[in-house]
Design a protein around this motif. Structure first.
Motif, PDB file in Angstrom:
ATOM      1  N   VAL A  66       0.807  -1.224   0.000  1.00  0.00           N
ATOM      2  CA  VAL A  66       0.000   0.000   0.000  1.00  0.00           C
ATOM      3  C   VAL A  66       0.839   1.272   0.000  1.00  0.00           C
ATOM      4  O   VAL A  66       0.302   2.379   0.041  1.00  0.00           O
ATOM      5  N   SER A  67       2.170   1.133  -0.051  1.00  0.00           N
ATOM      6  CA  SER A  67       3.012   2.328   0.008  1.00  0.00           C
ATOM      7  C   SER A  67       4.236   2.204  -0.883  1.00  0.00           C
ATOM      8  O   SER A  67       4.836   1.139  -0.983  1.00  0.00           O
ATOM      9  N   LYS A  68       4.586   3.334  -1.497  1.00  0.00           N
ATOM     10  CA  LYS A  68       5.803   3.379  -2.323  1.00  0.00           C
ATOM     11  C   LYS A  68       6.958   3.998  -1.544  1.00  0.00           C
ATOM     12  O   LYS A  68       8.044   4.193  -2.089  1.00  0.00           O
ATOM     13  N   LEU A  69       6.737   4.358  -0.309  1.00  0.00           N
ATOM     14  CA  LEU A  69       7.786   5.018   0.483  1.00  0.00           C
ATOM     15  C   LEU A  69       8.997   4.110   0.663  1.00  0.00           C
ATOM     16  O   LEU A  69       8.887   2.884   0.639  1.00  0.00           O
ATOM     17  N   PHE A  70      10.150   4.745   0.846  1.00  0.00           N
ATOM     18  CA  PHE A  70      11.385   4.023   1.163  1.00  0.00           C
ATOM     19  C   PHE A  70      11.263   3.546   2.614  1.00  0.00           C
ATOM     20  O   PHE A  70      11.115   4.353   3.525  1.00  0.00           O
ATOM     21  N   PHE A  71      11.303   2.246   2.826  1.00  0.00           N
ATOM     22  CA  PHE A  71      11.130   1.686   4.174  1.00  0.00           C
ATOM     23  C   PHE A  71      12.484   1.632   4.883  1.00  0.00           C
ATOM     24  O   PHE A  71      13.300   0.730   4.678  1.00  0.00           O
ATOM     25  N   ASP A  72      12.695   2.612   5.730  1.00  0.00           N
ATOM     26  CA  ASP A  72      13.918   2.801   6.514  1.00  0.00           C
ATOM     27  C   ASP A  72      13.675   2.118   7.868  1.00  0.00           C
ATOM     28  O   ASP A  72      12.956   2.649   8.702  1.00  0.00           O
ATOM     29  N   THR A  73      14.250   0.949   8.039  1.00  0.00           N
ATOM     30  CA  THR A  73      13.883   0.100   9.179  1.00  0.00           C
ATOM     31  C   THR A  73      14.953   0.116  10.254  1.00  0.00           C
ATOM     32  O   THR A  73      16.108  -0.252   9.998  1.00  0.00           O
ATOM     33  N   HIS A  74      14.567   0.541  11.430  1.00  0.00           N
ATOM     34  CA  HIS A  74      15.479   0.680  12.566  1.00  0.00           C
ATOM     35  C   HIS A  74      15.303  -0.540  13.458  1.00  0.00           C
ATOM     36  O   HIS A  74      14.321  -0.657  14.185  1.00  0.00           O
ATOM     37  N   LEU A  75      16.265  -1.453  13.373  1.00  0.00           N
ATOM     38  CA  LEU A  75      16.167  -2.710  14.115  1.00  0.00           C
ATOM     39  C   LEU A  75      16.736  -2.537  15.527  1.00  0.00           C
ATOM     40  O   LEU A  75      17.951  -2.574  15.713  1.00  0.00           O
ATOM     41  N   MET A  76      15.859  -2.367  16.489  1.00  0.00           N
ATOM     42  CA  MET A  76      16.295  -2.317  17.899  1.00  0.00           C
ATOM     43  C   MET A  76      16.144  -3.724  18.451  1.00  0.00           C
ATOM     44  O   MET A  76      15.294  -4.011  19.294  1.00  0.00           O
ATOM     45  N   ILE A  77      16.979  -4.612  17.897  1.00  0.00           N
ATOM     46  CA  ILE A  77      16.893  -6.031  18.238  1.00  0.00           C
ATOM     47  C   ILE A  77      18.299  -6.585  18.466  1.00  0.00           C
ATOM     48  O   ILE A  77      19.274  -6.076  17.912  1.00  0.00           O
ATOM     49  N   THR A  78      18.385  -7.627  19.288  1.00  0.00           N
ATOM     50  CA  THR A  78      19.701  -8.172  19.640  1.00  0.00           C
ATOM     51  C   THR A  78      20.275  -9.076  18.557  1.00  0.00           C
ATOM     52  O   THR A  78      21.471  -9.335  18.547  1.00  0.00           O
ATOM     53  N   GLU A  79      19.412  -9.579  17.642  1.00  0.00           N
ATOM     54  CA  GLU A  79      19.907 -10.545  16.658  1.00  0.00           C
ATOM     55  C   GLU A  79      19.584 -10.132  15.209  1.00  0.00           C
ATOM     56  O   GLU A  79      18.773 -10.794  14.545  1.00  0.00           O
ATOM     57  N   PRO A  80      20.233  -9.092  14.723  1.00  0.00           N
ATOM     58  CA  PRO A  80      19.935  -8.671  13.342  1.00  0.00           C
ATOM     59  C   PRO A  80      20.256  -9.757  12.307  1.00  0.00           C
ATOM     60  O   PRO A  80      19.525  -9.895  11.312  1.00  0.00           O
ATOM     61  N   LEU A  81      21.307 -10.536  12.536  1.00  0.00           N
ATOM     62  CA  LEU A  81      21.661 -11.581  11.561  1.00  0.00           C
ATOM     63  C   LEU A  81      20.535 -12.610  11.422  1.00  0.00           C
ATOM     64  O   LEU A  81      20.268 -13.119  10.344  1.00  0.00           O
ATOM     65  N   ARG A  82      19.895 -12.901  12.521  1.00  0.00           N
ATOM     66  CA  ARG A  82      18.844 -13.927  12.518  1.00  0.00           C
ATOM     67  C   ARG A  82      17.583 -13.470  11.780  1.00  0.00           C
ATOM     68  O   ARG A  82      16.894 -14.272  11.144  1.00  0.00           O
ATOM     69  N   TYR A  83      17.276 -12.166  11.864  1.00  0.00           N
ATOM     70  CA  TYR A  83      15.980 -11.706  11.346  1.00  0.00           C
ATOM     71  C   TYR A  83      16.070 -10.845  10.083  1.00  0.00           C
ATOM     72  O   TYR A  83      15.040 -10.522   9.492  1.00  0.00           O
ATOM     73  N   ALA A  84      17.271 -10.488   9.649  1.00  0.00           N
ATOM     74  CA  ALA A  84      17.402  -9.565   8.512  1.00  0.00           C
ATOM     75  C   ALA A  84      16.668 -10.064   7.267  1.00  0.00           C
ATOM     76  O   ALA A  84      15.956  -9.299   6.609  1.00  0.00           O
ATOM     77  N   GLU A  85      16.829 -11.319   6.955  1.00  0.00           N
ATOM     78  CA  GLU A  85      16.229 -11.842   5.722  1.00  0.00           C
ATOM     79  C   GLU A  85      14.708 -11.668   5.734  1.00  0.00           C
ATOM     80  O   GLU A  85      14.107 -11.271   4.731  1.00  0.00           O
ATOM     81  N   ASP A  93      13.599  -1.544   2.643  1.00  0.00           N
ATOM     82  CA  ASP A  93      14.618  -1.092   1.679  1.00  0.00           C
ATOM     83  C   ASP A  93      15.973  -0.931   2.331  1.00  0.00           C
ATOM     84  O   ASP A  93      17.003  -1.058   1.677  1.00  0.00           O
ATOM     85  N   LEU A  94      15.986  -0.604   3.604  1.00  0.00           N
ATOM     86  CA  LEU A  94      17.234  -0.405   4.352  1.00  0.00           C
ATOM     87  C   LEU A  94      17.033  -0.950   5.761  1.00  0.00           C
ATOM     88  O   LEU A  94      15.978  -0.759   6.363  1.00  0.00           O
ATOM     89  N   LEU A  95      18.050  -1.642   6.245  1.00  0.00           N
ATOM     90  CA  LEU A  95      18.031  -2.129   7.633  1.00  0.00           C
ATOM     91  C   LEU A  95      19.158  -1.454   8.393  1.00  0.00           C
ATOM     92  O   LEU A  95      20.325  -1.537   7.990  1.00  0.00           O
ATOM     93  N   THR A  96      18.810  -0.807   9.493  1.00  0.00           N
ATOM     94  CA  THR A  96      19.813  -0.209  10.382  1.00  0.00           C
ATOM     95  C   THR A  96      19.913  -1.073  11.630  1.00  0.00           C
ATOM     96  O   THR A  96      18.896  -1.357  12.277  1.00  0.00           O
ATOM     97  N   PHE A  97      21.132  -1.505  11.945  1.00  0.00           N
ATOM     98  CA  PHE A  97      21.329  -2.292  13.167  1.00  0.00           C
ATOM     99  C   PHE A  97      22.135  -1.480  14.180  1.00  0.00           C
ATOM    100  O   PHE A  97      22.829  -0.524  13.816  1.00  0.00           O
ATOM    101  N   HIS A  98      22.066  -1.893  15.446  1.00  0.00           N
ATOM    102  CA  HIS A  98      22.817  -1.214  16.512  1.00  0.00           C
ATOM    103  C   HIS A  98      24.208  -1.809  16.647  1.00  0.00           C
ATOM    104  O   HIS A  98      24.367  -3.028  16.740  1.00  0.00           O
ATOM    105  N   ILE A  99      25.213  -0.935  16.701  1.00  0.00           N
ATOM    106  CA  ILE A  99      26.601  -1.377  16.836  1.00  0.00           C
ATOM    107  C   ILE A  99      26.796  -2.127  18.162  1.00  0.00           C
ATOM    108  O   ILE A  99      27.679  -2.983  18.271  1.00  0.00           O
ATOM    109  N   GLU A 100      25.944  -1.850  19.154  1.00  0.00           N
ATOM    110  CA  GLU A 100      26.093  -2.464  20.486  1.00  0.00           C
ATOM    111  C   GLU A 100      25.777  -3.957  20.492  1.00  0.00           C
ATOM    112  O   GLU A 100      26.130  -4.650  21.454  1.00  0.00           O
ATOM    113  N   VAL A 101      25.095  -4.461  19.448  1.00  0.00           N
ATOM    114  CA  VAL A 101      24.616  -5.841  19.519  1.00  0.00           C
ATOM    115  C   VAL A 101      25.587  -6.866  18.933  1.00  0.00           C
ATOM    116  O   VAL A 101      25.320  -8.070  18.997  1.00  0.00           O
ATOM    117  N   THR A 102      26.696  -6.411  18.357  1.00  0.00           N
ATOM    118  CA  THR A 102      27.567  -7.381  17.682  1.00  0.00           C
ATOM    119  C   THR A 102      29.050  -7.034  17.809  1.00  0.00           C
ATOM    120  O   THR A 102      29.419  -5.858  17.821  1.00  0.00           O
TER     121      THR A 102
END
Ligand code: DX5
Ligand code: ZN
Length: 230
Positions: A66-85, A93-102
């Motif tokens: 329902v949207s053409k917007l660029f989906f800028d996704t801020h992952l405040m999660i401990t396991e970005p590798l597990r859920y990125a896919e 369109d973009l995944l931002t992860f926290h440097i503190e988690v890895t």
């Protein structure tokens, strides 16, 4: 997949869906899209990295058609590798992860790129910008948190300005510098003057009676501030 508008160094507002009415998500997104938004900031919280739970893949995959917007996704999660896919398949369109988690941020970056998405990295207010040094050249976007992540509607933390000033000269023109938390009429000019070009705003957009007008006003203040910038 949306193309990230990398080429034009203008100030953009990225409305955060966290402050929208969750009973009317499509309508809320449609209003800011009709009002000229290009980016939608999606705050994903897992209840582990931050003391709150927001929304995840099922909500994003329903919004994608329902949207053409660029989906800028801020992952405040401990396991970005597990859920990125799952998030990329849902249409992010973009995944931002926290440097503190890895301890292996380059691996996270490579993994997200391999999925075909853009990559951002972010840091908490208590984390020094030096933590980003090994990954700065490898990301599309650096996000400076100007509140402790987990909740909308918090007060802007001024030390974020020093981080923006420190990071801006270290980024290429094709890399975006985003700031998130407490962005409103009274903080826009300062963050833009400090070097930010992409401003996340939740309460100051979706918390207002006319979100599109509120977004346009913030963008105008940002544009005016950018005119006095190098
Ligand atoms: C906080 C989120 C922010 C939040 C910003 O954890 O990362 O994106 O939605 O909300 P405001 O603009 O209300 O500070
Ligand atoms: Zn955010």
């Amino acid at each position: 997949m949306n193309v990230w508008p990398l080429e034009r160094p203008v100030v953009r507002i990225a409305p955060s869906l966290l402050a929208a009415d969750f009973a009317r998500l499509a309508e809320e997104v449609g209003r800011i899209e009709a009002g000229g938004a290009e980016i939608l900031h999606l705050d994903v919280m897992d209840g582990h990295f931050v003391p709150n739970i927001s929304f995840g893949v099922p909500v994003i995959e329903k919004l994608r058609p329902v949207s053409k917007l660029f989906f800028d996704t801020h992952l405040m999660i401990t396991e970005p590798l597990r859920y990125a896919e799952a998030f990329v398949k849902a249409g992010c369109d973009l995944l931002t992860f926290h440097i503190e988690v890895t301890d292996r941020p380059l691996e996270v970056i490579e993994h997200i790129r391999g999925l075909g998405a853009r990559v951002g990295v972010t840091l908490n207010p208590g984390t020094d910008v030096a933590a980003l040094t090994p990954v700065l050249a490898e990301v599309d976007l650096v996000l400076v948190m100007s509140v402790w992540p987990g909740f909308g509607g918090q007060k802007f933390i001024p030390s974020a300005l020093d981080k923006l000033r420190a990071l801006k000269p270290r980024l290429r023109p094709d890399q975006r510098l985003e700031v998130d938390g407490g962005i409103a009429r009274d903080t826009v000019a300062a963050v833009v003057q400090a070097g930010a070009d992409t401003l996340v705003a939740g309460s100051a957009v979706f918390g207002k009676p006319d979100p599109a007008a509120a977004m346009a006003e913030l963008r105008t203040i940002g544009w005016q501030a950018s005119c006095g910038r190098d």
